[in-house]
Motif scaffolding. Structure first.
Motif, PDB file in Angstrom:
ATOM      1  N   UNK A  22      15.423 -40.746   5.795  1.00  0.00           N
ATOM      2  CA  UNK A  22      16.705 -41.360   6.132  1.00  0.00           C
ATOM      3  C   UNK A  22      17.140 -42.174   4.921  1.00  0.00           C
ATOM      4  N   UNK A  42      24.021 -43.538   9.759  1.00  0.00           N
ATOM      5  CA  UNK A  42      24.366 -43.539  11.178  1.00  0.00           C
ATOM      6  C   UNK A  42      25.781 -43.034  11.409  1.00  0.00           C
ATOM      7  N   UNK A  43      26.520 -42.862  10.334  1.00  0.00           N
ATOM      8  CA  UNK A  43      27.876 -42.349  10.475  1.00  0.00           C
ATOM      9  C   UNK A  43      27.975 -40.921   9.965  1.00  0.00           C
ATOM     10  N   UNK A  44      26.890 -40.159  10.192  1.00  0.00           N
ATOM     11  CA  UNK A  44      26.937 -38.717   9.980  1.00  0.00           C
ATOM     12  C   UNK A  44      26.756 -38.271   8.546  1.00  0.00           C
ATOM     13  N   UNK A  59      10.710 -47.108   9.080  1.00  0.00           N
ATOM     14  CA  UNK A  59      11.484 -46.208   9.940  1.00  0.00           C
ATOM     15  C   UNK A  59      12.249 -45.139   9.146  1.00  0.00           C
ATOM     16  N   UNK A  60      12.510 -45.397   7.875  1.00  0.00           N
ATOM     17  CA  UNK A  60      13.253 -44.417   7.074  1.00  0.00           C
ATOM     18  C   UNK A  60      12.320 -43.302   6.610  1.00  0.00           C
ATOM     19  N   UNK A 111      35.194 -48.837  10.188  1.00  0.00           N
ATOM     20  CA  UNK A 111      36.603 -48.996  10.560  1.00  0.00           C
ATOM     21  C   UNK A 111      37.083 -50.420  10.276  1.00  0.00           C
ATOM     22  N   UNK A 157      35.676 -40.274   4.483  1.00  0.00           N
ATOM     23  CA  UNK A 157      36.469 -39.089   4.777  1.00  0.00           C
ATOM     24  C   UNK A 157      36.156 -38.581   6.178  1.00  0.00           C
ATOM     25  N   UNK A 158      34.863 -38.568   6.508  1.00  0.00           N
ATOM     26  CA  UNK A 158      34.429 -38.071   7.811  1.00  0.00           C
ATOM     27  C   UNK A 158      35.034 -38.908   8.944  1.00  0.00           C
ATOM     28  N   UNK A 159      35.155 -40.202   8.707  1.00  0.00           N
ATOM     29  CA  UNK A 159      35.697 -41.074   9.743  1.00  0.00           C
ATOM     30  C   UNK A 159      37.231 -41.137   9.681  1.00  0.00           C
ATOM     31  N   UNK A 191      22.487 -29.276   3.602  1.00  0.00           N
ATOM     32  CA  UNK A 191      23.569 -30.216   3.884  1.00  0.00           C
ATOM     33  C   UNK A 191      23.926 -31.012   2.616  1.00  0.00           C
ATOM     34  N   UNK A 246       9.438 -41.472  11.638  1.00  0.00           N
ATOM     35  CA  UNK A 246       9.974 -41.793  12.953  1.00  0.00           C
ATOM     36  C   UNK A 246       9.036 -41.302  14.038  1.00  0.00           C
ATOM     37  N   UNK A 271      23.419 -48.748   8.477  1.00  0.00           N
ATOM     38  CA  UNK A 271      23.126 -47.628   7.587  1.00  0.00           C
ATOM     39  C   UNK A 271      24.298 -46.659   7.601  1.00  0.00           C
ATOM     40  N   UNK A 328      31.434 -54.910  11.511  1.00  0.00           N
ATOM     41  CA  UNK A 328      30.206 -54.268  11.987  1.00  0.00           C
ATOM     42  C   UNK A 328      30.250 -52.768  11.818  1.00  0.00           C
ATOM     43  N   UNK A 329      31.381 -52.184  11.490  1.00  0.00           N
ATOM     44  CA  UNK A 329      31.441 -50.734  11.324  1.00  0.00           C
ATOM     45  C   UNK A 329      32.483 -50.396  10.254  1.00  0.00           C
TER      46      UNK A 329
END
Lengths: 329, 893
Positions: free
Chosen positions: A112, A207-209, A277-278, A129, A153-155, A296, A281, A204, A126-127
């Motif tokens: 990760x 977490x947004x793809x 954790x990265x 956006x 771009x994805x968002x 990817x 898991x 992270x 917090x995000x």
């Protein structure tokens, strides 16, 4: 009669111990150099543990762990023969491979990506956006720039509504109020702000793809073909080192500090805790790589014109060592 | 062997053999019984745990399914507001046991609503629970969840609308602590027994009863786990993950993809047998002891009297005439003893008389001998102690890392230790010949003499510091401790603190450098922000003054006025340009350049700049290779330094430019922490002017700091130099001494030549207009109008738009419109220049593009460097530079 029994025992004992002694001596030790991706820090805990707990020695290896240097990148060091193995970013490896350099990855450490955005808690960000209308500090690093661009771009967030400025590799600009949000590696940079007495929000980007492999182990194609058993020994001990570090965090921090002599116990304990954790898991073996994940990353690099065309995946990574090691367990 | 011993050995052997056979038979029997009973017990524990585990997971799955069968919930999930959906999920979370989060994924895999608002917006499209949960309930077992930052299990199921169309996913996160609780609850496995789960990667997924924090961290490779992961069920004896020997029963639960193990320590399991064995052993030992006691009593009555008589004969034979045989019996043994004792009485009397006279003589001789031995011993001890003390002193004197000496107050050495030779480089003999007084640094002689006088008064010397001359002529700094020994003699030790003092000085300098760099950094940011806004204003001012100036019917006064406005605006523009340079926010066009060539070409310009009474000297090292930098900016650096040099030498002097190739190593970095080691090209610019004091040097890179008179300098010259050098990844240092001059040393990273590149800048040419059609996009009205007028003035047809969207709208309305070139601002609301250019390029792949911006903001440039093929014009621009740039872009291949 008593004396003769003692004598026999003594001979027997010395024979048994004598044999084991000569056996381990006969195994010829090979000295190799490993070039790390950065300065000595908990990011390479598995390697330090493998060295200090004798896992490398058990595989007949004497390993020199050499930190990052500005003069010679890890990839150059491995290609020039100054190191046998290296640790580098998956993106860097793909770019180098596209330039025709004959190197290959044989395991991933950070599955990760540690790339994150963090801000002062009181800012309420917090995000992604929430970036609109704010100043976002970007570090000058290819992985951070790509991850950030893909995420935005994805968002579907309009980057013209975000003020983007360049920042250094630490939390200074965030603490000075120059930026509202800083980017960096979650394993250490938010900690600097926390140590400065601030409360922090962080997330992270993965977490947004937009998760991309970070640190991978690699060597030359020549080593993989002609010295495969060396790669296997090195990898087996390194994985064992990471497993030990995960199971024994407190002891591992002490071993890390033998190398990272300029760091504090507190900072390295934080980095190791944030890294685990990265790396692990619990739902796949340590080091294991997925083809789809490599594809990817490659697709993103092609889309962003960093690569001109796709490369054959078999030239980029090999699973032969991971498969062999985990089948034996 | 004695009769008594023989008897005892036989009895014990018989008893032990019988006992051993008995113990083995009962032990093996009991063990088998226990083994079978344990196996049955562990198996039933495993089955029980397995059932409660399956029940727990199944109930959680049915919790999710039931919610999705209820039309009431579906309706809320699909139709209600976000807040209502969140509320209903929160309400369900409150009532449903075992869950820690509920959330809904939309069709793209993004979390649209969650009981934890922080999770909303995250994208889960790569997760198995999204991809596989679309078709029916799916469980992702046991993993560490990054979002929750704890171990979890995730259950997903599709939300289908009235027409059974897939409309999203409902997800529940199960708290693994609940499963750990099921596993660690004791169910009759005793003190050491435990049950736990292991996944197919040998990882323990529940907590241990004995150690916290093992869940999803501990790797287990015991025999039990290995067998279990072969998807088997069975029973074995092995060492468990904590190294304890255990009985273990294991079973692979394929429904939950996990292995369940129940283990109990062999020590505890065998407890009952152990007890049995202990009882048998204690009883056996009791029997053995009883047999030994009986045996000894029996043999004692037979053999004891004979033994006593024999003992008596032996002792009298050896001279013990006081011994008498005593027997408590009253048999034949007794009579024999009485006769024997009478014979002994007679012999004793005659021997005693002889002995008395002999003893007296002996005593006198012995007393005398002891006296002599004592005296001798005392002498030996004294000699030994003295030798020891001498050796100790000699060792300490020779081994001391400090310099130790015995000297006279007159200035001579009487004795020096070997450290002196290492410290100063003289041999011991040379030192004894020279004496210490001649070695003291001339500046320190006075204070040293004063201290020596103090010594004569009997005071001791503590931490006195002075400098001593080495054989090679250099000086070392010593810290002295000394004490007065006797008339004219001093014992002294000195410590070499030269390095320590040097290190302290270096440390202070490092801290100062760092503080300076940080200060400049923050001032730079402020300056950059201000410059950005000024640029926009100045572009308008410059543009319109130029347009007014071009009007034909102006009177001379107006024309002169406009001319002055233009001049002032241009000066302001150049100031903001310098501010941008200092704040490192300007666009660099780095190329591989030969610094020597650049300096040679620039020489003429520099000669013009400096006065005639200044000598211009160049020392260029031919082997310096190339650097990567923006040549225009490097010229700017040299020019600013030249101007400063000129102003520092009003009465003439020498101005020198030097280049060298240097390698900065790790030791250099220790002195200058901001520099990374490597190959550099050094550009040194020196003058022989009036120099600076240290205070001035602290401020010279600050913007608007100047030592020149009011109105003579802007205070931006050196700030600009600093900014450019830093942005070019270089490093600048200044050395200066009042009245001797100043040297600026600039280190620029050397590169290896990789590609041939044209080094010449495009030459100036007459500005030409054209007839092409230009799409002009700019959100600021005054700027848009002005640029339009300029371009039309040069003959172009101009289509103006106020934003990216506006531009696209204009183009779609008139299909015949053919656009040759796009001139666009970079940062605009709604759609920025970059996005617009991307869209237009899809339709017009041959379209030429020119970006215009006052501030780069990294939007079109990566790392402040332009991509090849992208053209850029910095605001503020003059009408001429706009026309020039547009022509250049249109003419590009």
């Amino acid at each position: 009669m008593n004396k003769s029994i003692l004598f026999t025992l003594a001979v027997g004992v010395s024979l048994i111990f004598g044999c084991t002694e000569t056996q381990s001596d006969n195994k010829d030790k090979k000295e190799i150099t490993v070039k790390l991706k950065y300065f000595h820090q908990a990011q390479f805990a598995g390697n330090y543990v493998a060295n200090e707990k004798g896992f490398y020695a058990d595989e007949g290896l004497i390993v020199n762990l050499v930190p990052f240097s500005a003069e010679e990148s890890g990839i150059d060091a491995v290609l020039n023969g100054n190191a046998v193995f290296g640790i580098t970013g998956a993106i860097d490896l793909l770019v180098a491979r596209a330039q025709g350099l004959s190197i290959k990855s044989f395991a991933v450490i950070y599955k990760t990506s540690p790339i994150c955005a963090y801000s002062l808690k009181k800012s309420g960000i917090i995000r992604p956006q929430d970036f609109i209308g704010k100043t976002v500090g970007l570090e000058k690093a290819i992985d951070i720039e790509i991850t950030y661009s893909v995420m935005m771009e994805k968002l579907g967030i309009d980057r013209n509504q975000v003020e983007e400025v360049r920042i250094g590799f630490d939390a200074t600009d965030l603490l000075a109020g120059v930026v509202d949000v800083a980017t960096g590696y979650i394993i250490n940079e938010p900690q600097q702000a926390i140590e400065a007495g601030q409360e922090i929000n962080s997330f992270l980007m993965a977490e947004y793809g937009v998760n991309m492999y970070a640190d991978v182990l690699f060597t030359t194609e020549d080593t993989i073909t002609n010295h495969s058993e060396l790669v296997e020994r090195f990898l087996r001990a390194t994985l064992k080192g990471w497993q030990y570090a995960i199971e024994n965090e407190v002891e591992a921090v002490d071993l890390i500090l033998k190398y990272a002599t300029e760091r504090t116990k507190k900072s390295e304990a934080y980095m190791l805790r944030a890294s685990i954790p990265l790396i692990h898991k619990g739902n796949s073996p340590i080091g294991w790589m997925e083809n789809a994940e490599w594809e990817k990353i490659q697709n993103i690099l092609v889309e962003y014109k960093i690569l001109e065309k796709k490369i054959d995946m078999d030239k980029v990574r090999t699973m032969q060592f991971l498969e062999k090691i985990y089948n034996e367990k | 062997m004695k009769f008594k011993t023989k008897l005892n050995v036989i009895l014990v052997l018989v008893a032990v053999t019988t006992l051993f056979i008995g113990v083995v038979i009962s032990f093996v029997g009991a063990r088998n019984v226990l083994n079978n009973r344990l196996k049955a017990h562990l198996e039933s524990v495993v089955m029980l745990k397995e059932n409660s585990l399956k029940n727990f997971v199944r109930s959680r799955i049915s919790d999710i399914r039931l919610m999705l069968k209820d039309r009431h919930y579906i309706k809320i999930f699909l139709e209600s507001s976000k807040a209502e959906r969140r509320n209903i999920l929160k309400e369900r979370l409150f009532f449903k046991k075992g869950f820690i989060e509920f959330f809904i994924l939309d069709l793209d895999g993004q979390i649209s609503v969650s009981t934890d608002e922080n999770q909303e917006g995250k994208i889960k499209s790569d997760e198995n629970y999204f991809n596989r949960g679309k078709v029916g309930p799916f469980v992702q077992f046991f993993y560490y969840d990054i979002s929750l930052q704890q171990p979890a299990m995730t259950i997903s199921a599709p939300i289908n609308d009235d027409q059974e169309r897939f409309s999203g996913l409902l997800i529940g996160r199960v708290d693994l602590k609940e499963i750990s609780a099921i596993m660690t609850e004791r169910t009759g496995l005793g003190e050491t027994g435990e049950t736990y789960l292991v996944n197919r990667f040998n990882i323990m997924v529940t907590e241990s009863r004995f150690e916290k924090g093992l869940a999803l961290k501990k790797y287990i490779y015991t025999q039990g786990v290995r067998d279990c992961l072969k998807e088997k069920r069975g029973f074995a004896l092995y060492d468990n993950y904590r190294g304890d020997p255990v009985f273990g029963f294991y079973d692979w639960i394929s429904e939950i993809e996990v292995g369940l193990l129940a283990e109990i320590s062999q020590k505890e399991a065998f407890g009952p047998i152990q007890q049995l064995r202990n009882i048998i052993i204690i009883a056996g030992l009791g029997i053995v002891i009883f047999i030994i006691i009986c045996g000894s009593w029996f043999s004692r009555t037979v053999s004891k009297p004979i033994e006593k008589l024999i003992e008596g004969i032996e002792r009298i034979d050896n001279g013990d005439l006081n011994y008498r045989v005593e027997l408590k019996t009253n048999d034949e043994h007794k009579k024999l003893a009485v006769a024997f004792n009478q014979m002994t009485d007679r012999r004793q009397l005659s021997e005693e008389a002889l002995k008395r006279s002999h003893d007296e003589l002996e005593i006198r001789v012995a007393e005398r001998t002891v006296e002599l031995a004592n005296i001798n011993q005392q002498l030996k001890q004294e000699v030994k102690e003295r030798k020891q003390a001498e050796k100790e002193f000699e060792d300490i004197f020779n081994l001391s890392p400090d310099l130790v000496a015995v000297c006279t107050t007159e200035g001579k050495f009487l004795k020096v230790n070997p450290t002196w030779e290492k410290g100063l480089g003289y041999t011991q003999k040379e030192l004894l010949d020279l004496g210490w007084a001649k070695l003291v640094h001339p500046d320190d002689v006075e204070k040293t003499n004063k201290e020596v006088e103090n010594q004569l008064k009997g005071r001791s010397l503590v931490n006195f510091v002075n400098r001593y001359k080495c054989k090679d002529g250099s000086y070392k700094t010593f810290e002295w401790q000394a004490s007065f020994a006797k008339e004219g003699i001093v014992h002294a030790t000195a410590r070499d603190i030269t390095e320590r003092i040097r290190a302290e000085v270096a440390l202070r300098e490092n801290e100062e450098q760092l503080r300076q760099a940080q200060k400049l950094e923050s001032v730079g940011r402020l300056a950059g922000g201000v410059a950005h806004d000024f640029n926009n204003l100045l572009t308008t001012i410059l543009g319109y003054t130029e347009l007014i100036y071009m009007e034909q019917d102006l009177n001379d006064t107006t024309r002169e006025g406009v001319q002055e406005i233009k001049k002032s605006a241009e000066r302001a523009a150049s100031l903001t340009q310098q501010l941008l340079a200092f704040s490192r926010k300007q666009i660099l066009r780095p190329q591989q350049i030969d610094l020597n060539k650049l300096i040679k070409n620039f020489r003429k310009m520099l000669t013009r700049l400096i006065h005639e009474n200044i000598t211009f000297s160049m020392k260029l090292d031919t082997g310096i290779g190339k650097i990567k930098a923006d040549p225009v900016q490097i010229e700017q650096v040299i020019m600013n330094l030249a101007v400063n040099a000129r102003d520092a030498m009003p009465d003439g002097g020498t101005f020198t430019i030097e280049t060298h190739k240097v390698h900065l190593d790790e030791s250099y970095r220790q002195e200058h922490p901001l520099v990374s080691p490597g190959d550099y090209v050094l550009l040194a610019v020196s003058d022989t002017g009036h120099g600076m004091d240290e205070e001035t040097m602290d401020y010279i890179f600050d913007p608007f700091y100047t030592t020149k008179g009011v109105g003579k300098g802007t205070g931006l010259g050196l700030s600009t130099v600093y900014g450019i050098v830093k942005q070019s990844e270089g490093h600048i240092l200044v050395y200066s001494e009042p009245d001797h001059g100043t040297t600026f040393k600039i280190y620029l990273p050397a590169i290896e030549e990789t590609e041939k590149q044209q080094e010449s800048l495009p030459e100036n040419r007459d500005v030409m207009g054209g007839t092409e059609t230009i799409l002009l996009v700019e959100d600021e009205e005054s700027l848009r109008k002005m640029a339009g007028k300029i371009l039309e003035g040069y003959g172009y047809s101009v289509v103006a738009a106020k934003s990216g969207l506006d531009a696209l709208a204009i183009l779609s309305e008139s299909e015949q419109l053919k656009i040759d070139c796009l001139v666009t601002d970079v940062i605009m609301p709604e759609m920025g220049g970059k996005e617009l250019s991307k869209k237009l390029l899809e339709e017009y792949p041959k379209l030429k593009i020119l970006f215009v911006s006052g501030y780069t903001a990294n939007v079109i440039a990566h790392h402040g460097v332009l991509d090849k093929g992208v053209s850029f014009l910095q605001k503020p621009f003059s009408p001429q530079s706009l026309a020039e740039k547009v022509r250049e872009v249109l003419d590009e291949g």
